[in-house]
Design an enzyme around this catalytic site. Structure first.
Site, mmCIF file in Angstrom:
data_model
loop_
_atom_site.group_PDB
_atom_site.id
_atom_site.type_symbol
_atom_site.label_atom_id
_atom_site.label_comp_id
_atom_site.label_asym_id
_atom_site.label_seq_id
_atom_site.Cartn_x
_atom_site.Cartn_y
_atom_site.Cartn_z
ATOM 1 N N HIS A 136 -21.469 -42.212 -6.643
ATOM 2 C CA HIS A 136 -22.450 -42.954 -7.429
ATOM 3 C C HIS A 136 -22.236 -43.269 -8.912
ATOM 4 C CE1 HIS A 136 -27.219 -43.375 -7.391
ATOM 5 N NE2 HIS A 136 -26.513 -44.519 -7.330
ATOM 6 N N CYS A 178 -29.566 -39.173 -10.992
ATOM 7 C CA CYS A 178 -28.399 -39.183 -10.356
ATOM 8 C C CYS A 178 -27.166 -39.836 -11.375
ATOM 9 C CB CYS A 178 -27.975 -39.745 -9.119
ATOM 10 S SG CYS A 178 -29.391 -39.173 -7.848
#
Ligand SMILES: *[C@@H]1O[C@H](CO)[C@@H](O)[C@H](O)[C@H]1NC(C)=O
Ligand SMILES: *[C@@H]1O[C@H](CO)[C@@H](O)[C@H](O)[C@H]1NC(C)=O
Ligand SMILES: *[C@@H]1O[C@H](CO)[C@@H](O)[C@H](O)[C@H]1NC(C)=O
Length: 596
Positions: A151, A90
């Site tokens: 994130h 990610c």
């Protein structure tokens, strides 16, 4: 002597209760988006799924999972079959997506085993001097919004400097998780974050406890002065307190599973049962608010990451357990947003994109049930930098009237290409002071050229170069040379079961000299490595690839490491907190939202 033990206990309680309260409180403010009407620039709608495998989607060959809305996008637009993420995880993949640059250029590629941000209260994140496509679109008069997962970090030096926050990276509006969804966000799921690290901390806390005990009981005590006894007592108790807190399960949920609207924390911890409906509501209202455009809306799904929280409407409905249910729920959300575009008459003015940040997570299992994605015929998955399954993802574009409907393109493309593509559409100029690795896709998508501009793509695992792809344009071959591959567990399993994800370096990898070479155009599953005996071009291909690596390496410069151990660790003074630290709790959505 005897005073030491009660002192430890009292100190622990005092620490827990009062000590950290004094550190900081959260200053929250709102920033309202600005909007400017400019004609002829298309709206940009980007959907990015989390952990979705290329084999999980109907239009990529899955005939048992139902994704009618994503399939509809492909039918009405262009489907890419060789769409490649810049990283198999990610944080680095999204950094590359947002900036059009390999994550190693922004310091978002890790050389240690922490390859993604671990805490909202870490100090690493997308550096403020990196330029996202949102920032450039904002400069071109777009109203920019991010709904969902970020994130890419939050703070640098205080709990509200928001140096890495989406609003500091060109988004006018943010609603969602500054972190990522993970098992720790749902009470009855086995915690996922840092389980090994937490076990180690538990061990350390035992060692410290033992030391305190020895200090108290042992003859050592006579050798030190009272003052030092007190200092030792307090510092050991402080460590003990910190470690027990750090390693407790509720801690992760409280600190990481939060929702924010702009700079404001709205739920801490978040309530998963209504998150999907809130995301959808926010995405729709952003479109309605900005229907006069142009807007950029980045819908960054929390789906289909574990814990796969799925609402009742979809629970138990798919043929593939909880994972399938969650994929189908996400597809439904895509459909709801596309329907709104239709209803608002925005379909033809909107450049729409769907992709996943990297491949499906093969090691995600709950007992014997597979709860991670499926990468179709491709080898490997999430976490593996070189093998195709970790990086080849769905990639679909739709813009009716401009992009030919029902087209399939097999050329190599990258998620990093979105950056120059949308900047081109917005009439912006690419930054001239840095290397941009993405390429404008419009000529390829419109059929004005048949060939991708990418000759070489570099497949990193953290900051380690694992493999290189060479698209040999004249022959159409797509060569891939693997210099490093993960050691599968058990051998031949195609994944690292029991290890969370495969490592990038150390004992868990194999180095290949000469490299393992495949021709993906003949062997997309990477099943038969070629050798100098079986492939007459072997030496020539390797030579070309090594030259490309040398050239690529010459373009890299040393930058601050955002995922260094120091930047990764939880720092109480950086913790986004709704309330007075450490009493962080709030629920500002009330019960205003209905379930789906
Ligand atoms: C469809 O997706 C499910 C869920 O990941 C997977 O188990 C199944 O093998 C896939 N089917 C095909 C034909 O790819
Ligand atoms: C949208 O574009 C399609 C494809 O060119 C066209 O058939 C349709 O009429 C357009 N719709 C509107 C409302 O302009
Ligand atoms: C951002 O700042 C860092 C540290 O000063 C520097 O190394 C890096 O080159 C800068 N990046 C860009 C894109 O200017």
């Amino acid at each position: 002597m005897i005073a030491i033990l009660p002192c430890t206990a009292i100190a622990a309680i005092l620490f827990r209760r009062y000590f950290l309260i004094a550190l900081t409180s959260c200053l929250l403010w709102n920033k309202s988006g600005s909007s400017m009407a400019v004609d002829s620039k298309p709206n940009i709608l980007l959907f990015l799924a989390d952990d979705l495998g290329i084999g999980d989607v109907g239009c990529y060959g899955n005939n048992t999972i139902r994704t009618p809305n994503i399939d509809r996008l492909a039918r009405e637009g262009v489907k890419l079959t060789q769409h490649i993420a810049a990283a198999p995880l990610c944080t680095p993949s999204r950094a590359a997506f947002l900036t059009g640059r390999y994550p190693i250029r922004s310091g978002m590629a890790s050389s240690n085993r922490y390859r993604a941000l671990q805490w909202n209260a870490g100090s690493g994140g997308l550096p403020a001097n990196e330029t996202t496509f949102a920032r450039l679109l904002q400069q071109q008069g777009y109203t920019t919004g991010l709904i969902g997962k970020w994130h890419q970090g939050v703070n640098c030096i205080s709990s509200n400097d928001h140096c890495h926050h989406p609003l500091n990276h060109g988004f006018d509006y943010f609603y969602g998780m500054p972190f990522t969804l993970l098992n720790n966000c749902q009470e009855n799921k086995p915690p996922e974050l840092d389980a090994a690290f937490q076990a180690k901390l538990w061990l350390y806390s035992q060692i410290i406890a033992l030391t305190v005990f020895t200090l108290a009981a042992g003859r050592l005590i006579g050798l030190v002065s009272i003052r030092w006894k007190i200092i030792a007592c307090f510092s050991l108790a402080g460590c003990l307190f910190f470690i027990s807190w750090y390693s407790s399960y509720g801690f992760v949920q409280r600190w990481n599973c939060i929702l924010m609207r702009n700079h404001d924390i709205t739920e801490q911890p978040m309530r998963l049962e209504r998150t999907a409906s809130l995301m959808l509501k926010e995405a729709k209202s952003f479109i309605k608010r900005n229907r006069h455009g142009p807007f950029l809306l980045f819908v960054s799904f929390l789906h289909v990451h574990t814990p796969l929280f799925t609402t009742e409407k979809f629970l138990g409905k798919s043929h593939h357990g909880l994972y399938g249910d969650n994929v189908e729920e996400m597809d439904w959300m895509v459909g709801e947003i596309l329907d709104l575009l239709d209803k608002e008459g925005l379909k033809n003015q909107t450049f729409t994109y769907f992709a996943s940040d990297h491949g499906g997570h093969l090691e995600a299992q709950d007992g014997s049930a597979q709860i991670g994605g499926w990468n179709g015929i491709y080898k490997g998955g999430k976490g593996m930098g070189g093998w195709e399954g970790g990086i080849r993802v769905p990639g679909i574009f739709r813009w009716p009237g401009i992009l030919p409907a029902g087209t399939v393109i097999n050329e190599p493309t990258s998620l990093m290409d979105i950056f120059p593509t949308v900047i081109h559409l917005a009439g912006g100029i690419l930054p001239q002071d840095r290397v941009i690795d993405g390429r404008n896709l419009m000529p390829l998508l419109q059929g004005r050229t048949q060939k991708s501009e990418h000759k070489f793509l570099f497949h990193y695992c953290g900051s380690y170069l694992h493999a290189v792809r060479w698209h040999q344009k004249d022959s159409g071959a797509v060569w891939k040379a693997h210099y490093v591959t993960p050691v599968f567990h058990p051998a031949g399993a195609g994944a690292c079961y029991g290890k969370g994800i495969c490592p990038c370096f150390g004992e868990g990898v194999t180095h290949h000299d000469p490299p393992l070479l495949y021709d993906l155009s003949r062997d997309p599953s990477e099943s038969q490595p070629l050798s100098a005996d079986t492939e007459p071009l072997f030496d020539t291909v390797i030579e070309q690839i090594e030259k490309a690596i040398e050239e690529h390496r010459r373009t890299l410069t040393a930058v601050p490491q955002q995922l260094s151990l120091y930047n990764i660790i939880w720092k109480p003074w950086l913790q986004p907190c709704c309330g007075t630290f450490p009493f962080c709790w709030c629920d500002k959505e009330g019960d205003s939202t209905q379930s789906l």
